[in-house]
Write a protein that holds these residues in place. Structure first.
Motif, short mmCIF file in Angstrom:
data_model
loop_
_atom_site.label_atom_id
_atom_site.label_comp_id
_atom_site.label_asym_id
_atom_site.label_seq_id
_atom_site.Cartn_x
_atom_site.Cartn_y
_atom_site.Cartn_z
N ALA A 71 42.50 59.26 46.28
CA ALA A 71 42.53 60.00 45.01
C ALA A 71 43.85 59.75 44.30
N ASN A 72 43.78 59.65 42.97
CA ASN A 72 44.95 59.50 42.10
C ASN A 72 45.73 58.21 42.34
N THR A 73 45.03 57.16 42.75
CA THR A 73 45.66 55.84 42.84
C THR A 73 45.02 54.92 41.81
N ARG A 74 45.70 53.80 41.55
CA ARG A 74 45.25 52.94 40.47
C ARG A 74 45.51 51.47 40.80
N MET A 75 44.56 50.62 40.43
CA MET A 75 44.77 49.17 40.42
C MET A 75 45.13 48.82 38.99
N HIS A 76 46.28 48.23 38.81
CA HIS A 76 46.75 47.94 37.46
C HIS A 76 45.88 46.88 36.77
N GLU A 77 46.03 46.80 35.47
CA GLU A 77 45.20 45.93 34.64
C GLU A 77 45.18 44.49 35.15
N HIS A 78 43.99 43.93 35.17
CA HIS A 78 43.79 42.55 35.61
C HIS A 78 42.48 42.03 35.03
N THR A 79 42.22 40.75 35.21
CA THR A 79 40.95 40.14 34.82
C THR A 79 40.44 39.30 35.98
N ALA A 80 39.16 39.00 35.95
CA ALA A 80 38.56 38.11 36.95
C ALA A 80 37.99 36.91 36.21
N ALA A 81 38.21 35.73 36.75
CA ALA A 81 37.72 34.52 36.09
C ALA A 81 36.20 34.42 36.14
N GLY A 82 35.57 35.07 37.12
CA GLY A 82 34.11 35.07 37.23
C GLY A 82 33.54 36.40 36.78
N ARG A 83 32.23 36.48 36.77
CA ARG A 83 31.56 37.76 36.48
C ARG A 83 31.70 38.67 37.69
N ILE A 84 31.76 39.96 37.44
CA ILE A 84 31.90 40.91 38.54
C ILE A 84 30.91 42.05 38.40
N SER A 85 30.67 42.71 39.54
CA SER A 85 29.98 43.99 39.50
C SER A 85 30.78 44.95 40.38
#
Length: 156
Positions: A71-85
């Motif tokens: 709870a209350n943790t975060r993965m900072h902004e990023h992108t993925a080169a492929g499609r994700i789900s």
């Protein structure tokens, strides 16, 4: 002549044990509750990072990763080169997209096109499956230095 004795069939291992240390094969099966319990016993779950992950499947065009976040943790902004789900297994996460915030409670699924910027926030202890895929006729070239974007290259 003596008849050979039959052994009672033993339960077979699933997951990583059944594929002799590899993450690919013609058929893979996982007990997600068991994988998650093991993940939450790992050292990375205990410290302040509050996040733990395990790659379950790894093919050239597909990855499936089990991720647990406190709870209350975060993965900072990023992108993925492929499609994700992103499929939330338990808890409640939010994905912050460029134009909106998407709430993903347990049982919800979100699919994103390639290169969509996002970050992930856990509002409570949560677990989700991240699936990344790339078209089989292309491969992703790693991000180049000096801020150049990832690019797709046709395979020969």
């Amino acid at each position: 002549m003596a008849q050979p004795q039959r052994k009672e069939s033993q339960p077979t291992s699933v997951g990583h044990e059944s594929i002799d240390g590899t993450l690919s094969g013609s058929a893979l099966q996982f007990n997600l509750a068991g994988e998650l319990a093991q993940l939450q016993r790992d050292d990375s779950w205990q410290p302040a990072t509050g996040r733990s992950s395990k790659t379950l499947v790894k093919y050239p065009d597909l990855r499936i990763v089990l991720i647990a976040m406190k709870a209350n943790t975060r993965m900072h902004e990023h992108t993925a080169a492929g499609r994700i789900s992103v499929h939330t297994l338990n808890g409640h996460i939010r994905l912050h997209l460029p134009e909106r915030v998407v709430d993903l409670r347990a049982g919800n699924l979100l699919a994103l096109d390639q290169c969509v910027s996002h970050d992930v926030e856990a509002s409570e202890d949560s677990a989700f499956l991240l699936t990344l895929s790339w078209p089989t006729e292309t491969k992703i070239v790693e991000e180049q230095p000096h801020g150049k974007e990832a690019r797709r290259v046709k395979r020969k």
